[in-house]
Design an enzyme around this catalytic site. Structure first.
Site, PDB file in Angstrom:
ATOM      1  N   THR A 198       0.862  -1.188   0.000  1.00 19.49           N
ATOM      2  CA  THR A 198       0.000   0.000   0.000  1.00 19.49           C
ATOM      3  C   THR A 198       0.894   1.232   0.000  1.00 19.49           C
ATOM      4  O   THR A 198       1.990   1.196   0.562  1.00 19.49           O
ATOM      5  CB  THR A 198      -0.872  -0.014   1.272  1.00 19.49           C
ATOM      6  OG1 THR A 198      -1.848  -1.031   1.124  1.00 19.49           O
ATOM      7  CG2 THR A 198      -1.563   1.320   1.531  1.00 19.49           C
ATOM      8  N   ARG A 226     -15.134  -5.919   0.061  1.00 17.51           N
ATOM      9  CA  ARG A 226     -14.396  -5.618   1.305  1.00 17.51           C
ATOM     10  C   ARG A 226     -13.700  -4.258   1.164  1.00 17.51           C
ATOM     11  O   ARG A 226     -13.061  -3.959   0.166  1.00 17.51           O
ATOM     12  CB  ARG A 226     -13.365  -6.709   1.565  1.00 17.51           C
ATOM     13  CG  ARG A 226     -12.506  -6.471   2.819  1.00 17.51           C
ATOM     14  CD  ARG A 226     -11.195  -5.782   2.518  1.00 17.51           C
ATOM     15  NE  ARG A 226     -10.312  -5.721   3.687  1.00 17.51           N
ATOM     16  CZ  ARG A 226      -9.182  -5.036   3.724  1.00 17.51           C
ATOM     17  NH1 ARG A 226      -8.783  -4.358   2.660  1.00 17.51           N
ATOM     18  NH2 ARG A 226      -8.431  -5.003   4.794  1.00 17.51           N
ATOM     19  N   VAL A 227     -13.850  -3.426   2.158  1.00 19.57           N
ATOM     20  CA  VAL A 227     -13.150  -2.138   2.169  1.00 19.57           C
ATOM     21  C   VAL A 227     -12.273  -2.107   3.418  1.00 19.57           C
ATOM     22  O   VAL A 227     -12.733  -2.409   4.519  1.00 19.57           O
ATOM     23  CB  VAL A 227     -14.151  -0.959   2.181  1.00 19.57           C
ATOM     24  CG1 VAL A 227     -13.416   0.362   2.330  1.00 19.57           C
ATOM     25  CG2 VAL A 227     -14.983  -0.956   0.899  1.00 19.57           C
ATOM     26  N   GLY A 228     -11.003  -1.749   3.236  1.00 19.16           N
ATOM     27  CA  GLY A 228     -10.067  -1.684   4.362  1.00 19.16           C
ATOM     28  C   GLY A 228     -10.019  -0.288   4.955  1.00 19.16           C
ATOM     29  O   GLY A 228     -10.922   0.533   4.780  1.00 19.16           O
ATOM     30  N   ASP A 229      -8.934  -0.022   5.637  1.00 20.08           N
ATOM     31  CA  ASP A 229      -8.781   1.260   6.340  1.00 20.08           C
ATOM     32  C   ASP A 229      -8.338   2.399   5.432  1.00 20.08           C
ATOM     33  O   ASP A 229      -8.577   3.573   5.739  1.00 20.08           O
ATOM     34  CB  ASP A 229      -7.731   1.111   7.448  1.00 20.08           C
ATOM     35  CG  ASP A 229      -6.371   0.712   6.871  1.00 20.08           C
ATOM     36  OD1 ASP A 229      -6.323  -0.248   6.059  1.00 20.08           O
ATOM     37  OD2 ASP A 229      -5.360   1.360   7.202  1.00 20.08           O
ATOM     38  N   THR A 248      -0.467   1.678   6.930  1.00 19.01           N
ATOM     39  CA  THR A 248      -0.388   0.494   6.070  1.00 19.01           C
ATOM     40  C   THR A 248      -0.347  -0.730   6.951  1.00 19.01           C
ATOM     41  O   THR A 248       0.477  -0.807   7.873  1.00 19.01           O
ATOM     42  CB  THR A 248       0.848   0.523   5.156  1.00 19.01           C
ATOM     43  OG1 THR A 248       1.005  -0.792   4.591  1.00 19.01           O
ATOM     44  CG2 THR A 248       2.124   0.915   5.872  1.00 19.01           C
ATOM     45  N   GLY A 249      -1.241  -1.666   6.694  1.00 12.63           N
ATOM     46  CA  GLY A 249      -1.251  -2.866   7.521  1.00 12.63           C
ATOM     47  C   GLY A 249      -2.587  -3.562   7.386  1.00 12.63           C
ATOM     48  O   GLY A 249      -3.339  -3.319   6.436  1.00 12.63           O
ATOM     49  N   GLY A 251      -5.965  -3.880   7.550  1.00 15.56           N
ATOM     50  CA  GLY A 251      -6.918  -2.777   7.609  1.00 15.56           C
ATOM     51  C   GLY A 251      -8.022  -2.909   8.631  1.00 15.56           C
ATOM     52  O   GLY A 251      -8.442  -1.921   9.239  1.00 15.56           O
TER      53      GLY A 251
HETATM   54  N1  ASP Z   1      -4.285  -1.375   4.856  1.00 18.68           N
HETATM   55  C1  ASP Z   1      -4.566  -1.984   3.600  1.00 18.68           C
HETATM   56  C2  ASP Z   1      -5.899  -2.667   3.660  1.00 18.68           C
HETATM   57  O1  ASP Z   1      -6.187  -3.301   4.653  1.00 18.68           O
HETATM   58  C3  ASP Z   1      -3.526  -2.975   3.178  1.00 18.68           C
HETATM   59  C4  ASP Z   1      -2.091  -2.518   3.331  1.00 18.68           C
HETATM   60  O2  ASP Z   1      -1.814  -1.525   3.952  1.00 18.68           O
HETATM   61  O3  ASP Z   1      -1.210  -3.183   2.780  1.00 18.68           O
HETATM   62  O4  ASP Z   1      -6.630  -2.621   2.713  1.00 18.68           O
END
Ligand code: ASP
Length: 345
Positions: A198, A226-229, A248-249, A251
């Protein structure tokens, strides 16, 4: 003497137009994702990633150097990383369970707290530019799916065929994830590969204003819709007058921790530095919930924080002197900014 008088006269004449030199504290801090696994990286990959991070820093710095707002630096840097297939954003995004690339992005202006976000788009070449259009050209903060794509078309944001985002590497990552899922294995390498690459940027401009932005393909094998952070203001992205964050991580955990906002709140209310506030949220609160990842954090004084709890996080910054600094792994040290911040206890 005559010369001196001439100089003095000239200065008086030019007075209103000669500006006192302003200290330039502008800085741009970026990430290209946590979850870097060293053993997966060839020397060629490493060189390409470092070159892309440096290019993104230089492109963003070009904006700051001519006095443009932090928002311009953030969008310029993120656009470079979205266009580069080594990152999980734009071209090179990971695949969903049903083999699609679904992109999420958001942007926030710290000075006005205006924000824009998009989620689940399949045809927008640079989702960060659409997030910006949502912020600047609509009354809304977040648009998703088909509606966001209709808006992109109306706004003249570049659209591409969904096949544009495909890379063989990401396709193979999905095949591996599907096989592991089918055999009921919960692999640590799969957990890591699920969130990788990300991209995000935070900047402080010459006017002292902050901005933050994030762009992603999400997580490999994510379910449809699906929607992340990353597109959620306060979770993956946040900026106000004193702080800017991009995460980033994993989500789901960033959403549950309201991670980006919590980091800024800690800086505002507890007077923590970007590194302290970031470490509390990224290295204590999120792991306690079961998640992992990293973040970049920038304060209004130009102090930076780059906490992460994975083997690496692509990261870098560029200050007023235009020299980019980049690091990939946890055993690499990124110099601090401003340099005096290193001396603080
Ligand atoms: N945070 C992002 C998500 O969960 C993924 C990522 O940061 O690599 O969609």
């Amino acid at each position: 003497m005559k010369k001196l008088r001439l100089c003095a006269a000239l200065l008086v004449l030019l007075g209103p137009t000669v500006q006192a030199a302003q200290p330039d504290d502008s800085v741009l801090l970026i990430h290209g994702g946590a979850g870097v696994v060293r053993s997966d990286m060839t020397p060629a990959d490493e060189a390409a990633v470092r070159a892309a991070l440096e290019l993104a820093l230089r492109k963003g710095h070009e904006q700051l150097a001519v006095g443009k707002p932090a928002l311009d630096a953030v969008t310029a840097a993120i656009t470079v990383l979205e266009d580069d297939p080594h990152f999980n954003a734009g071209k090179g995004a990971v695949f969903t369970h049903d083999g699609k690339n679904e992109l999420d992005s958001s942007l926030m202006d710290g000075a006005t707290r205006k924000a824009g976000a998009v989620a689940g788009v399949h045809t927008v070449k640079n989702p960060i530019l659409l997030a910006r259009a949502v912020m600047e050209k609509s009354e809304h903060v977040m648009m998703v799916g088909q509606g966001a794509e209709i808006f992109a078309k109306e706004q003249g944001v570049t659209l591409v065929d969904p096949s544009y985002f495909r890379t063989e590497k990401r396709w193979q990552q999905l095949q591996k994830a599907l096989k592991e899922e089918a055999s009921g294995q919960a692999h640590t390498d799969l957990e890591t590969a699920k969130h990788f690459g990300t991209v995000g940027a935070v900047a402080l401009d010459r006017q002292g204003h902050l901005a933050a932005g994030t762009s992603t393909g999400g997580m490999t094998n994510k379910r449809y819709g699906r929607v992340g952070d990353s597109p959620i203001i306060g979770a993956g992205t946040y900026a106000d007058a004193g702080c800017a964050v991009s995460g980033t991580g994993w989500g789901e955990f960033y959403i549950r921790a309201a991670a980006a906002h919590d980091i800024c709140a800690r800086m505002a209310y507890l007077k923590e530095t970007p590194q302290q506030a970031g470490e509390t949220v990224i290295n204590q609160i999120i792991p306690k919930l079961g998640g992992d990842g990293g973040a970049i954090v920038l304060g209004a004084d130009g102090a930076i924080g780059t906490p992460f709890n994975t083997e690496g996080m692509y990261r870098g910054w560029i200050g007023a002197d235009g020299v980019p600094h980049v690091a990939l792994y946890s055993d690499e040290t990124l110099p601090s900014h401003p340099p005096a911040a290193a001396a603080k206890p």
